[in-house]
Design an enzyme around this catalytic site. Structure first.
Site: not given
Ligand code: TYM
Length: 345
Positions: A123, A207, A210
């Site tokens: 992230k 993966k 969203k």
């Protein structure tokens, strides 16, 4: 005399906790990897399900968008069978005990432990210096979410496993450092079902998420039947027909992902799904998969939209859940403060 058993039974009552971030649309990954497993657990466990709005703040959120996404996720969970009378559904910020316990855990967890978290690395990307400190200590808040209730079982998708191992380490270190054996339970991840890691429709090695910039990479719980069919039709594949057994997935991540999704949606194992569709061409299989996805998701989307017509009712459910959650965590937090030597009433 019989030797004492090595593993003493846990003194903690079985209790389930899980959380989900209200950021963007919920995906088929969230659904198959986690949410779908939550309702059945209500039969055997006392369950606490939380929309983790404070976790979402580790990256900037538009306030109106966050509020709306929190209600949407709550509606999705209710539509997926969470019983808000018998169990607890609330949004994290309604119970400040999580944030308080997270502070104590910031003082328990070690830098080295957090430095190993792959999700932070993913992230934060290449610009780690610019990531919020909240993103770095995120797993400590996650441990606090669970342990504020002394929850024992945590149903999640595969990607949360490392965070749960860290939560375990925090519980063990807390119990050892303050010599309070069994104060916090050693939590158990529940990684259930066929599709514990649903991959992107555009790249079978990534993966489904969203936060992926391409909406074509995922199926959202809010997608219409046409959108679902279009995304599956355009999903990346390879030139071969489907394999007839699992070994045939070697080097074919997209084929494996689509068949796994199909198996999960039709409540079968990948092996039995392959006995039905193995050897098919992708074109024919994609049509079958799209029909299965629409049949499965349409009732959920319809119910979710119906619930969202009365946002005030959703807010009431979340507030009531927050009060019940607080009643469970308050005595535990009091014990924590006493254990740490903090003077409180
Ligand atoms: P979040 O919001 O990213 O995802 C919610 C749940 O969905 C699962 N999931 C997936 N499963 C399979 N395939 C995928 N592609 C996929 N994408 C998401 C996740 O594993 C998760 O179970 N940190 C957590 C939220 C959290 C939490 C907690 C969970 C906060 N506190 C305490 C458990 C206990 C998260 O960001 O999940």
């Amino acid at each position: 005399m019989t030797a004492p058993s090595k593993t003493t039974p846990s003194p903690h009552k079985p209790r389930v906790f899980s959380g989900i971030q209200p950021t963007g649309n919920l995906t088929l990954g969230n659904y198959l990897g986690a949410i779908r497993n939550w309702a059945p657990l209500q039969k055997d466990y006392e369950c606490i399900y939380c929309v983790v709005d404070q976790h979402a703040l580790t990256v900037f959120q538009d306030p109106a968008g966050l509020r709306e996404a929190t209600r949407q996720v709550a509606a999705a969970l209710i539509a997926c069978g969470i019983d808000t009378d018998k169990h607890i559904l609330f949004n994290q910020s309604q119970n400040p005990d999580h944030a308080e316990l997270a502070w104590y855990f910031n003082c328990v967890a070690r830098m080295g432990w957090l430095n190993r978290m792959t999700q932070f690395k993913e992230k934060a990307g290449s610009n780690k210096e610019n990531a919020s400190t909240g993103l770095f200590v995120y797993p400590n808040l996650m441990a606090a979410d669970i342990l504020a209730y002394r929850a024992t079982h945590v149903p999640v998708g595969e990607d949360q496993k490392q965070h749960l191992e860290l939560a375990r380490d925090i519980a063990i270190k807390f119990n050892n450092d303050w010599s309070v054996a069994d104060f916090f339970p050693v939590i158990e991840p529940l990684i259930l079902g066929e599709a514990t890691r649903v991959m992107s429709l555009r790249d079978g090695t990534k993966k489904m998420s969203k936060s992926d910039p391409s909406d074509m990479s995922r199926i959202n719980l809010t997608d219409t039947a046409d959108e679902i069919a279009k995304k599956i039709k355009k999903a990346k594949t390879d030139p071969e027909n489907l394999p007839t057994d699992k070994k045939g997935f070697a080097g074919r991540p997209e084929a494996e992902n689509l068949v796994t999704i199909y198996a999960a949606l039709t409540h079968q194992t990948v092996e039995t799904a392959l006995s039905e569709i193995g050897g098919s061409q992708f074109g024919a299989f994609k049509q079958i998969l799209a029909d299965a996805a629409v049949a499965h998701l349409e009732p959920i989307t319809t119910e979710m939209n119906r619930l969202l017509e009365d946002r005030a009712e959703i807010d009431r459910i979340l507030a009531k859940g927050g009060e019940r959650a607080k009643a469970l965590s308050a005595p535990i937090l009091k014990e924590v403060r006493d254990t740490l030597g903090l003077v409180s009433a």
